[in-house]
Write an enzyme that holds these catalytic residues in place. Structure first.
Site, short mmCIF file in Angstrom:
data_model
loop_
_atom_site.label_atom_id
_atom_site.label_comp_id
_atom_site.label_asym_id
_atom_site.label_seq_id
_atom_site.Cartn_x
_atom_site.Cartn_y
_atom_site.Cartn_z
CB THR A 76 -4.12 0.07 4.12
OG1 THR A 76 -4.23 -1.30 3.73
CG2 THR A 76 -4.14 0.93 2.87
CE LYS B 258 -3.81 -3.04 1.17
NZ LYS B 258 -4.55 -4.29 0.93
CE LYS C 262 -7.61 3.32 5.58
NZ LYS C 262 -6.94 2.40 6.49
#
Lengths: 295, 295, 295, 295
Positions: free
Chosen positions: D93, D169, D238
């Site tokens: 990611t 994502k 994050k």
């Protein structure tokens, strides 16, 4: 001119005292009658019931919330006993909806409703330094002028429609609440950066924000001095909720008010129900993982 | 004492002009050199490069953003050419992280970094009426005193750690932004209630919020006068984002700042990128379904 | 067993039809009597008044809001005419406070209150495929079992305290609303990144979120198909507001609900009052500066 | 076909193991080399450096964050050693910006970049049951097909522009985070109403939200089982931050993401940095004044 004051909390009592000083013929009523004792000793008449108080030229209500106003006005006889052409002046912080209802109820009976909420804390009330935000028919406001003059430093006439004064009062309290929340967050950032909170507030209030409200609330937050309360958190929540209610009725989103309301709920759920509304500072500090400073 | 000013935008140019007036030996540099012409005509030396400007006792940078500062300092030679014991004073609004990096970089080379961001718009800069928020080693601040005196009405020393000054500057801009958003929501509520926005702001700024910032921004919002910009929306977004970044690095949630940031993004996505940051008022009005008043 | 249905909107009508099919002795009442015609043709008795309908073993109310329920129950005689030991089952989405009031009122009279709100849209009601969330005294729930069986695919008993069922219903609708808002934001991000919204939703609902609710609402948002409404925005706002009200009474902040409420107000203020609550997608798209796609 | 895997955390190790099982010629690299031992024992080659790993037909990076990817690709030689026409597949990611940079960097050198982030937790990776979201040039995706087939249950091709896969994502993880926050608030409301949290979640996931994600996270929140972490709070923060960054670059406000980010910061500031991101449930419970249940 015969004036009655219904509701002798901190604010109502100070207002009544100033009216006495200004030599109005004054009648007072309070649910707990002892609150009236020293006013009666100083020359006020004591009403036995709200209906008694209603027999006056001007009846001022200064009560805690909508429920209290509705009770004395609609159930305990103020509305019925008020003479035609007499004036009901609501000075407390009530909902815009209740103000609309009172406007209509008085119009139907031939009496007049004036909304005249005030800005100022109890010390300003005692000093006769309130700001009065007044809305209602022009002739009625003219008649109230000497009353407002005796209790405030300045009266703002904001039109003929009483609920406008209530919207302004609620918007003002919303702005104070949002200032408190913003300061709370800024102070949390400063403290967690290692900056002295007191110095930070001093700097801000000597530069960008040289307004008394910033000094007062910034100081309370910097010093984490949330008790005794000047204005209790549940009352703050009440007012922000009334602002949100009025906004909903007008289809106006107030995202900052929503956010502040949630933080106030968090404060109430965590033991700050007896604290000043500046205790939003404690919520922001806790969210940042700050411990209460050791003072 | 030889002073350089690097960056001659509205703020930097006004600062340089005041230093000239105060008879400092002044060198100036700007990426577009013509901005320096009238200063050179008035007696300033023109640096050919940032590195040239760096050869001074005090080098002031007043640049648009972190990138501009990093470029002149680390890549175009300010850091390298600055003499040992000389001082780099950053007066622009930069990130706390960059301030930390500059503190370390200068310490390593034997020069000194001072962060001295300012409160005040270009007219205050022109009048030498800025507020200077200064942090850095005490001896360096002493040396800068005459410089700060020439450009500002008052200097606040906030300690030895330069980044503290940047945190305070960012917190201050966050507080202004949150005030703008709160006022925007309150004005939307007032307007949709049928209350004149101008009168509403006048009332507030004569009672609860007698601070210049409320008058300035309240007036712009009430009059929907968002152009020309005093402080452009993208710069407002930059500063609120820097405040959020600093808060994240310290693990401090700032929910009001997050909310304001989203409203600023909405403003930018809807054509207000050239408007003043008070155009948050337009976003709040649109959310409430208000049309632009016909003025 | 004699059953009455008071309120024959989409949901109430479908429920009544299923009870008829299941051969209950059925009486129906609706303010606009024509809504009952085909049910009467199929064998139902028509009550002249809510009080008439109240003379039954089980009276189901399926009405639009608190006001409608209060009116038929307290003012038009349902409460009074309901026999001792008979049961009032409220299946609509009402406030937790009203549920508390009904619980107490029935207890006082010797009748029983059951809260049994349902999950499912009108097509599920028509198919007898509702989920019934039932709370109340165990013996009363036992008695209602055949009724619930005739109208739903499954009944969840959630305890003896009727308001618990209402909290769960409101929490469920809050979760749907927050899902709609989240999807709206995610779709705005995808679209503004150049990603096909339909493909984006297909991917999500075939991987992380293989739930019918995501498919339904994701599809509506991706296709910007907000009309005709399955569940109108004002009803969505009503339910989120009821959730917030219940949360306030319990001192629980619900920041996501507050945020969704504000976006719904924005939708209503901008012409989506006749649209489905998935039109939160239009609000998020507008905030991102997206134009309506040309379909 | 020669495949390398760079980064052997839980996910990367599982992927590498499945590629071995599928009989790819496999080279592996990890900063802590022991992580590779059992793979080497099972037939994988050990690369001495990332640059060594780069000499392959397909290099997969599965690393913790942008910094780690930038380091191995730009500084430790993966980009340089990758043969022309070879493919770099990023499965971690990463930010949309880094994806853009990688797309450009590979294009310039004649190699190809494919973004192929995955949905699925480590157990799904071990079982070869990941969902692969792949974007890149069609011929490159064709070449990767057998690799994706070995590690996932299904591949979604979402176009030629690699950053699109990263947007999807991040949007997916944002949706999970917003679901966690919504559930946390709903559970707090249920608990403070006296409703059993576990029964509440069971009901929801058997009616409105019959999706595995709701069951998983709803269960963790209801049981306050935040440790050991399946996906740690800092990683959640994050990812939500990366979603907000991508949204800012596209001028898209994501108010729910902002709210969730603030709650995650609150979690981190209050001791949940080692907990699962479902510990947002603890933040919501604390805000409501709920004590941790005694289990």
């Amino acid at each position: 001119m015969h004036v009655s004051v219904v509701g002798l909390g901190n604010m109502g009592h100070a207002i009544a005292a100033n009216l006495l000083k200004a030599r109005f013929a004054l009648t007072v009523w309070n649910r707990t009658p002892q609150r009236a004792d020293n006013l009666v000793a100083a020359g006020a008449a004591r009403a036995a019931t709200p209906a008694d108080a209603g027999r006056a030229d001007i009846v001022i209500t200064m009560l805690a919330d909508d429920g209290a106003v509705e009770h004395v006005v609609f159930e305990e006889g103020v509305l019925e006993s008020l003479p035609r052409n007499a004036i009901h002046v609501s000075m407390g912080t009530i909902s815009v909806r209740l103000s609309e209802r009172l406007t209509a109820a008085h119009a139907q009976r031939g009496s007049t409703f004036v909304a005249a909420p005030v800005f100022g804390r109890p010390d300003a009330a005692a000093a006769g330094r309130l700001f009065v935000i007044a809305a209602g028919r022009g002739d009625a406001l003219d008649q109230c002028e000497p009353v407002f003059g005796a209790i405030g430093q300045r009266t703002f006439r904001v039109g003929e429609h009483p609920p406008h004064a209530n919207v302004i009062k609620l918007a003002g309290n919303f702005l104070i609440a949002s200032m408190i929340e913003s300061l709370s967050e800024a102070v949390a950032l400063a403290r967690k950066s290692g900056i002295d909170a007191r110095a930070f507030i001093d700097l801000l209030t000597n530069t960008l924000f040289a307004a008394p409200a910033y000094k007062t609330y910034g100081g309370l937050i910097a010093e984490e001095r949330y008790r005794p309360a000047g204005f209790r958190m549940p009352l703050g929540l009440k007012d922000v909720t009334l602002a949100l209610d009025a906004a909903r009725d007008r289809t106006v989103p107030l995202p900052i008010a929503s956010l502040v309301r949630d933080r106030m709920l968090e404060a109430l759920a965590n033991g700050y129900d007896d604290a000043d509304w500046s205790a939003l500072g404690a919520v922001a500090a806790k969210a940042a993982g700050l411990r209460r400073s050791s003072r």
